[in-house]
Design a protein around this motif. Structure first.
Motif, PDB file in Angstrom:
ATOM      1  N   LYS A   9       0.756  -1.159   0.065  1.00  0.00           N
ATOM      2  CA  LYS A   9      -0.037   0.178  -0.190  1.00  0.00           C
ATOM      3  C   LYS A   9       0.773   1.058   0.093  1.00  0.00           C
ATOM      4  O   LYS A   9       1.971   1.336   0.666  1.00  0.00           O
ATOM      5  N   THR A  10       0.356   2.262  -0.660  1.00  0.00           N
ATOM      6  CA  THR A  10       0.822   3.573  -0.482  1.00  0.00           C
ATOM      7  C   THR A  10      -0.403   4.324  -0.209  1.00  0.00           C
ATOM      8  O   THR A  10      -1.517   3.831  -0.082  1.00  0.00           O
ATOM      9  N   LYS A  11      -0.124   5.872   0.095  1.00  0.00           N
ATOM     10  CA  LYS A  11      -1.456   6.482   0.325  1.00  0.00           C
ATOM     11  C   LYS A  11      -2.231   6.941  -0.662  1.00  0.00           C
ATOM     12  O   LYS A  11      -3.382   7.365  -0.377  1.00  0.00           O
ATOM     13  N   TRP A  44       2.855  -1.854   4.130  1.00  0.00           N
ATOM     14  CA  TRP A  44       2.903  -0.296   3.633  1.00  0.00           C
ATOM     15  C   TRP A  44       4.241  -0.540   2.845  1.00  0.00           C
ATOM     16  O   TRP A  44       5.225  -0.785   3.137  1.00  0.00           O
ATOM     17  N   ASP A  78       4.343   9.620  -1.472  1.00  0.00           N
ATOM     18  CA  ASP A  78       4.533   9.143  -0.137  1.00  0.00           C
ATOM     19  C   ASP A  78       5.846   9.596   0.508  1.00  0.00           C
ATOM     20  O   ASP A  78       5.852   9.933   1.659  1.00  0.00           O
TER      21      ASP A  78
END
Length: 321
Positions: free
Chosen positions: A80-82, A169, A267
């Motif tokens: 995941k990234t934001k 993440w 990110d």
């Protein structure tokens, strides 16, 4: 895994660089969770069939791609990234046949980075054993886009990366691998460098002969040591050799902006901005505390004859009353 178990896995992989042993190595060391599925195909097919069709490869790059042979490509997984998900994958290749294998390893990693986006972790067999490689993201110097681990460092690297290899993440996942794999530059003795740049000082040699003439003591051993010091070049460490090769092959990079890679950059920018803001706030808090301390000292000196009034004054300043 214990150090002995890791050594056994690496030994088996060195002896038989096959899908079975590569997969066992990745799974049992904790680098890869579960069977991701592996496709064995030629590097040429991977680059030109599955890679970005808009990329252009020069004659030197095409010749290298054609000569690599089969590679082992594991299915993508995501972190995941934001702002979205970053595709990640493992790719393995045996380049131990190449006489200039470190050069070949960097060339191969750069070709893969050029062909496909996302984050690739490489398992590369060279003449001295198995190495890990990673795709790097460097917004300032984009050609610095890969790193290769040092020889015999695999057990140490695995101790670092397996602890965080299941982080969901991407930024944390990436930083763990990048920091573990990148080789550490050799310690440079700057005094020694300065001496070498100055070269042989004949005044020193003359003084040695003067000692020999005056005291009858042979200075040949010291004279030979002094001359050898300048004749023997300062050896380059693995990190320095790798850096030179990466720069030499700096032109092997994508000709367009990769939107997937922008997820990482966004990110990273947010992380840096947040850290800077936190640092700034801590600095302001410290400044306020210092000033408050100075004010308190002034008040104490001014009102030391009336302790009760001093306490009330301090409470009022602190907002306690």
């Amino acid at each position: 895994m214990s150090g002995q178990e890791i050594a056994e896995q690496v030994g088996e992989l060195n002896n038989d660089f096959s899908v079975r042993h590569i997969s066992a190595f990745l799974e049992e060391t904790g680098l890869m969770a579960g069977d991701k599925g592996c496709t064995v195909e030629s590097c040429e097919k991977f680059v030109f069939l599955h890679g970005d069709s808009n990329e252009v490869y020069n004659v030197k790059e095409r010749k290298f791609i054609e000569g690599v042979g089969d590679i082992f490509v594991y299915s993508d997984f995501y972190r995941k990234t934001k702002r979205g998900n970053m595709p990640c994958r493992f790719i393995a290749v045996d380049l131990s046949w190449n006489p200039d294998d470190i050069y070949a390893a960097v060339f191969f990693m750069k070709i893969v980075v050029k062909a496909i986006g996302g984050f690739t972790i490489f398992v590369i067999k060279l003449s001295d054993g198995v190495h890990l490689g990673v795709r790097l993201f460097d917004s300032k110097e984009e050609w610095k886009n890969c790193a290769l681990s040092e020889p015999d460092k695999l057990p140490d690297i695995l101790d670092e990366v397996t602890l965080e290899s299941e982080s969901e993440w991407f930024l944390k996942y990436y930083n763990t691998f990048a920091e573990a794999v990148k080789p550490v530059a050799r310690y440079v003795d700057y005094d020694e460098m300065i001496l070498r740049k100055r070269g042989i000082q004949f005044g020193y040699i003359d003084s040695l002969y003067e000692i020999e003439r005056k005291y009858g003591e042979s200075v040949q051993t010291e004279l030979q040591r002094y001359i050898d010091f300048f004749q023997n070049e300062l050896g380059k460490g693995f990190a320095e050799i790798l850096e030179e090769i990466v720069e030499e092959l700096r032109d092997i990079q994508s000709s367009k902006v990769n939107t997937i890679e922008m997820l990482f950059e966004a990110d990273e920018l947010e992380r840096v901005t947040t850290e800077a803001e936190e640092s700034r706030n801590k600095g302001l808090e410290g400044l306020y505390e210092n000033r408050q301390s100075e004010n308190d000292s002034g008040l104490i000196e001014e009102m030391k004859s009336n302790p009760e009034a001093l306490i009330k004054k301090l409470k009022r300043i602190r907002g306690l009353i």
